[in-house]
Scaffold this motif. Structure first.
Motif, PDB file in Angstrom:
ATOM      1  N   TYR A 112       0.824  -1.202   0.000  1.00 49.57           N
ATOM      2  CA  TYR A 112       0.000   0.000   0.000  1.00 49.57           C
ATOM      3  C   TYR A 112       0.862   1.258   0.000  1.00 49.57           C
ATOM      4  CZ  TYR A 112      -3.750   3.193   1.427  1.00 49.57           C
ATOM      5  OH  TYR A 112      -4.660   4.224   1.494  1.00 49.57           O
ATOM      6  N   LEU A 113       0.697   2.082  -1.014  1.00 53.01           N
ATOM      7  CA  LEU A 113       1.417   3.347  -1.130  1.00 53.01           C
ATOM      8  C   LEU A 113       0.641   4.432  -0.391  1.00 53.01           C
ATOM      9  CD1 LEU A 113       3.592   5.242  -2.297  1.00 53.01           C
ATOM     10  CD2 LEU A 113       2.185   5.427  -4.371  1.00 53.01           C
ATOM     11  N   GLU A 114       1.236   4.946   0.686  1.00 54.52           N
ATOM     12  CA  GLU A 114       0.632   6.009   1.495  1.00 54.52           C
ATOM     13  C   GLU A 114       1.716   7.007   1.870  1.00 54.52           C
ATOM     14  OE1 GLU A 114      -0.959   8.358   2.574  1.00 54.52           O
ATOM     15  OE2 GLU A 114      -2.698   7.379   3.480  1.00 54.52           O
ATOM     16  N   PRO A 115       2.089   7.900   0.935  1.00 53.53           N
ATOM     17  CA  PRO A 115       3.212   8.822   1.182  1.00 53.53           C
ATOM     18  C   PRO A 115       3.031   9.700   2.406  1.00 53.53           C
ATOM     19  CG  PRO A 115       2.574   8.823  -1.142  1.00 53.53           C
ATOM     20  CD  PRO A 115       1.513   8.075  -0.409  1.00 53.53           C
ATOM     21  N   ALA A 116       1.777  10.117   2.688  1.00 48.28           N
ATOM     22  CA  ALA A 116       1.543  11.054   3.786  1.00 48.28           C
ATOM     23  C   ALA A 116       1.842  10.440   5.148  1.00 48.28           C
ATOM     24  CB  ALA A 116       0.093  11.543   3.740  1.00 48.28           C
ATOM     25  N   LEU A 117       1.693   9.130   5.274  1.00 44.80           N
ATOM     26  CA  LEU A 117       1.895   8.476   6.565  1.00 44.80           C
ATOM     27  C   LEU A 117       3.183   7.674   6.649  1.00 44.80           C
ATOM     28  CD1 LEU A 117      -1.688   7.098   7.361  1.00 44.80           C
ATOM     29  CD2 LEU A 117      -0.599   9.149   8.278  1.00 44.80           C
ATOM     30  N   PHE A 118       3.783   7.349   5.496  1.00 44.60           N
ATOM     31  CA  PHE A 118       4.885   6.402   5.505  1.00 44.60           C
ATOM     32  C   PHE A 118       6.050   6.859   6.378  1.00 44.60           C
ATOM     33  CE2 PHE A 118       8.874   4.622   4.049  1.00 44.60           C
ATOM     34  CZ  PHE A 118       8.583   3.272   4.044  1.00 44.60           C
ATOM     35  N   GLU A 119       6.496   8.088   6.230  1.00 40.22           N
ATOM     36  CA  GLU A 119       7.681   8.529   6.978  1.00 40.22           C
ATOM     37  C   GLU A 119       7.432   8.495   8.480  1.00 40.22           C
ATOM     38  OE1 GLU A 119      10.807  12.296   7.216  1.00 40.22           O
ATOM     39  OE2 GLU A 119       9.231  12.261   5.695  1.00 40.22           O
ATOM     40  N   ARG A 120       6.245   8.926   8.898  1.00 38.34           N
ATOM     41  CA  ARG A 120       5.929   8.924  10.324  1.00 38.34           C
ATOM     42  C   ARG A 120       5.925   7.495  10.871  1.00 38.34           C
ATOM     43  NH1 ARG A 120      -0.008  10.260  12.085  1.00 38.34           N
ATOM     44  NH2 ARG A 120       0.225  11.738  10.364  1.00 38.34           N
ATOM     45  N   TYR A 121       5.274   6.586  10.164  1.00 39.26           N
ATOM     46  CA  TYR A 121       5.228   5.197  10.597  1.00 39.26           C
ATOM     47  C   TYR A 121       6.624   4.569  10.567  1.00 39.26           C
ATOM     48  CZ  TYR A 121       0.129   4.583  10.830  1.00 39.26           C
ATOM     49  OH  TYR A 121      -1.196   4.644  11.190  1.00 39.26           O
ATOM     50  N   ALA A 122       7.395   4.889   9.531  1.00 41.13           N
ATOM     51  CA  ALA A 122       8.731   4.300   9.388  1.00 41.13           C
ATOM     52  C   ALA A 122       9.628   4.701  10.559  1.00 41.13           C
ATOM     53  CB  ALA A 122       9.359   4.733   8.072  1.00 41.13           C
ATOM     54  N   ASN A 123       9.587   5.965  10.941  1.00 44.40           N
ATOM     55  CA  ASN A 123      10.410   6.424  12.060  1.00 44.40           C
ATOM     56  C   ASN A 123      10.020   5.709  13.357  1.00 44.40           C
ATOM     57  OD1 ASN A 123      11.830   8.198  10.440  1.00 44.40           O
ATOM     58  ND2 ASN A 123      10.468   9.925  10.871  1.00 44.40           N
ATOM     59  N   TYR A 124       8.720   5.539  13.559  1.00 43.99           N
ATOM     60  CA  TYR A 124       8.256   4.874  14.781  1.00 43.99           C
ATOM     61  C   TYR A 124       8.688   3.416  14.798  1.00 43.99           C
ATOM     62  CZ  TYR A 124       5.122   2.481  17.989  1.00 43.99           C
ATOM     63  OH  TYR A 124       4.624   1.678  18.986  1.00 43.99           O
ATOM     64  N   TYR A 125       8.425   2.689  13.719  1.00 49.68           N
ATOM     65  CA  TYR A 125       8.734   1.256  13.706  1.00 49.68           C
ATOM     66  C   TYR A 125      10.246   1.009  13.741  1.00 49.68           C
ATOM     67  CZ  TYR A 125       3.959  -0.388  13.086  1.00 49.68           C
ATOM     68  OH  TYR A 125       2.636  -0.700  13.283  1.00 49.68           O
ATOM     69  N   ARG A 126      11.018   1.905  13.139  1.00 50.86           N
ATOM     70  CA  ARG A 126      12.471   1.769  13.213  1.00 50.86           C
ATOM     71  C   ARG A 126      12.943   1.938  14.660  1.00 50.86           C
ATOM     72  NH1 ARG A 126      16.345   2.629   9.338  1.00 50.86           N
ATOM     73  NH2 ARG A 126      14.872   3.755   8.017  1.00 50.86           N
ATOM     74  N   ALA A 127      12.392   2.926  15.357  1.00 50.45           N
ATOM     75  CA  ALA A 127      12.791   3.171  16.748  1.00 50.45           C
ATOM     76  C   ALA A 127      12.424   1.985  17.636  1.00 50.45           C
ATOM     77  CB  ALA A 127      12.123   4.446  17.266  1.00 50.45           C
ATOM     78  N   VAL A 128      11.236   1.414  17.406  1.00 48.36           N
ATOM     79  CA  VAL A 128      10.817   0.249  18.193  1.00 48.36           C
ATOM     80  C   VAL A 128      11.755  -0.922  17.942  1.00 48.36           C
ATOM     81  CG1 VAL A 128       9.007  -1.483  18.484  1.00 48.36           C
ATOM     82  CG2 VAL A 128       8.401   0.934  18.352  1.00 48.36           C
ATOM     83  N   ALA A 129      12.076  -1.154  16.673  1.00 44.87           N
ATOM     84  CA  ALA A 129      12.962  -2.271  16.325  1.00 44.87           C
ATOM     85  C   ALA A 129      14.349  -2.079  16.927  1.00 44.87           C
ATOM     86  CB  ALA A 129      13.059  -2.405  14.812  1.00 44.87           C
ATOM     87  N   GLU A 130      14.888  -0.866  16.869  1.00 47.00           N
ATOM     88  CA  GLU A 130      16.223  -0.611  17.388  1.00 47.00           C
ATOM     89  C   GLU A 130      16.272  -0.708  18.907  1.00 47.00           C
ATOM     90  OE1 GLU A 130      17.209   3.164  15.729  1.00 47.00           O
ATOM     91  OE2 GLU A 130      17.798   2.336  13.770  1.00 47.00           O
ATOM     92  N   SER A 131      15.145  -0.446  19.562  1.00 46.35           N
ATOM     93  CA  SER A 131      15.097  -0.543  21.023  1.00 46.35           C
ATOM     94  C   SER A 131      15.042  -1.985  21.502  1.00 46.35           C
ATOM     95  CB  SER A 131      13.867   0.205  21.562  1.00 46.35           C
ATOM     96  OG  SER A 131      12.681  -0.490  21.243  1.00 46.35           O
ATOM     97  N   GLY A 132      14.685  -2.894  20.585  1.00 44.21           N
ATOM     98  CA  GLY A 132      14.552  -4.287  20.948  1.00 44.21           C
ATOM     99  C   GLY A 132      13.245  -4.612  21.641  1.00 44.21           C
ATOM    100  N   GLN A 133      12.360  -3.618  21.754  1.00 47.43           N
ATOM    101  CA  GLN A 133      11.088  -3.830  22.428  1.00 47.43           C
ATOM    102  C   GLN A 133      10.109  -4.538  21.500  1.00 47.43           C
ATOM    103  OE1 GLN A 133       9.730   0.026  23.616  1.00 47.43           O
ATOM    104  NE2 GLN A 133      11.347   0.307  25.136  1.00 47.43           N
TER     105      GLN A 133
END
Length: 527
Positions: free
Chosen positions: A214-235
């Motif tokens: 699903y292409l959603e440019p308006a939300l992608f960057e916001r979601y990407a930053n959040y999910y990257r931070a969660v993954a890097e935290s190991g949570q």
């Protein structure tokens, strides 16, 4: 857990024989019908307040699903029902319906399109729970905006079963500037925002797609930053309901990946088969979560196999950054309301005025995680057959007022869904209010296309999708919604009392009327 109905029936017969015998005796004496106000008046603001100050205290640690605070909550509810002498529909003193959940860490994933590699968190995100698997597909189906509404569908004439579908955000408009699905200029569940994500995901799933890109440019960057931070935290991230059924993989993608799949995606809205080849390797990183619904039961005196469900969610947001999210309104208010309603029905039963139909008091877990407890009940393990369930009265936030609501009486309640499946339920609801409580009934959010999507956002929906009539009782959101400031001192207890009584009187009528509610607006398929 699958309930053994023969054991259940025997248990219910034993625990209810006293109430049933009392009713038989009363009928034999030709006593007049009971006055429900005798029992409705036992619902008091003082008792609601006393329970809520306990249930929404810091001691319960925000009642997050699977966490120690949630365990304290379910044990509190069990203790209340045992004190009232209201049995469980399960065996013995087991009031807990186990709900199998899993906590999903960001999976490991590798993606190639026509041999070109794309990176997780940079080019794509995997949303929702996933299993370890490999996809290798060469026939991708482009479905335009990914809409599947009654009057406009991008899936018409396409076979997408078992395939990857590609869709883009937004909704086309008519020449006059109105949206095609509604003919209005108001945002729809398909046009934008988080609501469109779930609507288009569900459309792909209902059409049998293996995955949705699903292409959603308006939300992608916001979601990407959040999910990257969660993954890097190991949570661990999202909690989901474990299921043996295959589900549709949902991936949000950026424009680079979208154009690699279909170069003309921004200019071409017409659905079609496209010739891209995709290889996707996913390795799940999930762990088991133990949680439970709490159930209590009063057996009907004349129509025991017909079940009225009264529901509310027992969970909340937990503890974040050292702050307890008490959830007094959301949904401590609904939780204590059910306890008071249950006590009123138990008092009636003890006096020989037990309900004709059976009543299941259902406190569900995981609502804040995606309606998980109610979905487990409806989809995996209905304690009583759904075909025998006459209605669900769902209570989620009834202790406050909506600051955005201008005009009207403070003594109001938003009703959602009352007329969607049963005209009789809607008319009965209004009649009970006129006769007993005189609350201003506000239907502002009683619209499936409301951008807030409240019709889809509480536990009644898992009954409604199965053509079971529902009413969702709701006071609207406020500044303390999903904040640590949603505390019991801010509840307006006179309103909570009157709204709880409205649910009780409506339940009384549904449970005691001669004929079962007629479902005259059943949907033949999900929208």
């Amino acid at each position: 857990m699958k309930t053994t109905f023969k054991i259940l029936a025997a248990t219910l017969l034993m625990v209810s024989c006293g109430s049933s015998n009392q009713n038989t005796k009363k009928q034999a004496e030709n006593k007049p019908p009971a006055d429900p106000t005798e029992y409705g008046n036992t619902i008091t603001s003082d008792e609601l307040k006393e329970m809520l100050y306990t249930y929404a205290s810091d001691e319960f640690e925000g009642r997050e699903t699977g966490e120690p605070g949630q365990k304290k909550a379910v044990n509190y509810l069990k203790e209340q029902y045992m004190k009232m002498g209201i049995p469980s529909p399960l065996s013995g003193d087991d009031y807990f319906q186990e709900v199998p959940l899993q906590k999903q860490k960001s999976p490991e994933a590798m993606l190639k399109v026509k041999g070109t590699s794309f990176e997780q968190f940079t080019d794509f995100l995997i949303l929702g729970s996933v299993e370890t698997e490999t996809m290798d597909m060469s026939n991708i189906v482009y479905v335009g905006y990914g809409i599947d509404a009654e009057n406009y569908s991008n899936y018409s004439g396409l076979d997408v079963k078992g395939k990857i579908v590609l869709a883009k955000s937004g909704e086309p408009k008519n020449e006059d500037g109105t949206y095609v699905t509604t003919g209005t200029s108001e945002e729809t569940k398909w046009s934008s925002g988080r609501g469109s994500l779930s609507s288009k995901r569900d459309a792909a799933k209902e059409n049998g797609a293996k995955a949705l890109f699903y292409l959603e440019p308006a939300l992608f960057e916001r979601y990407a930053n959040y999910y990257r931070a969660v993954a890097e935290s190991g949570q661990a991230g999202r909690i989901s309901l474990k299921s043996n059924e295959s589900s549709t993989l949902f991936m949000m993608i950026n424009e680079d990946l979208a154009k690699a799949l279909f170069a003309n995606i921004n200019d071409d809205d017409q659905p079609k088969n496209i010739g891209s080849s995709v290889t996707l390797d996913i390795k799940s990183q999930s762990e088991q979560v133990e949680s439970e619904n709490v159930v209590a039961f009063i057996r009907g005196t004349e129509k025991p196999d017909e079940i009225l469900v009264i529901s509310a969610h027992l969970d909340h947001e937990g503890v974040k950054d050292g702050k307890v999210y008490n959830g007094a309104d959301d949904d401590g208010s609904g939780t204590v309301a059910i306890l008071e309603i249950a006590e009123a029905f138990k008092t009636a039963a003890d006096n020989g005025d037990g309900p004709k139909r059976s009543i299941l008091f259902l406190h569900v877990t995981g609502e804040e995680k995606g309606l998980l407890g109610s979905r487990h009940y409806s989809d995996n393990d209905p304690i009583f057959p759904l075909k025998n369930t006459v209605a669900d009265l769902n209570i989620d936030m009834i202790g406050r007022t909506d600051p955005k609501r201008t005009g009207g009486d403070r003594n109001y309640i938003y009703l959602i869904g009352s007329d969607k499946l049963s005209t009789e339920l809607h008319e009965l609801s209004e009649a009970m209010n006129t006769k007993y409580t005189n609350i201003e009934l506000d239907y502002k959010y009683n619209d499936e296309n409301d951008p807030n999507r409240f019709y889809y956002r509480s536990d009644h929906y898992n009954f409604a999708k199965n053509n079971i009539p529902v009413i969702f009782y709701f006071n609207g959101t406020h500044d303390d919604y999903h904040q640590p400031t949603d505390t019991p001192d801010k509840i307006e207890y006179d309103l909570l009392e009157n709204r709880t009584r409205l649910v009780f009187y409506t339940a009384w009528e549904v449970a005691n009327r001669d004929a079962r509610l007629i479902v005259d607006k059943a949907e033949t398929e999900s929208e």
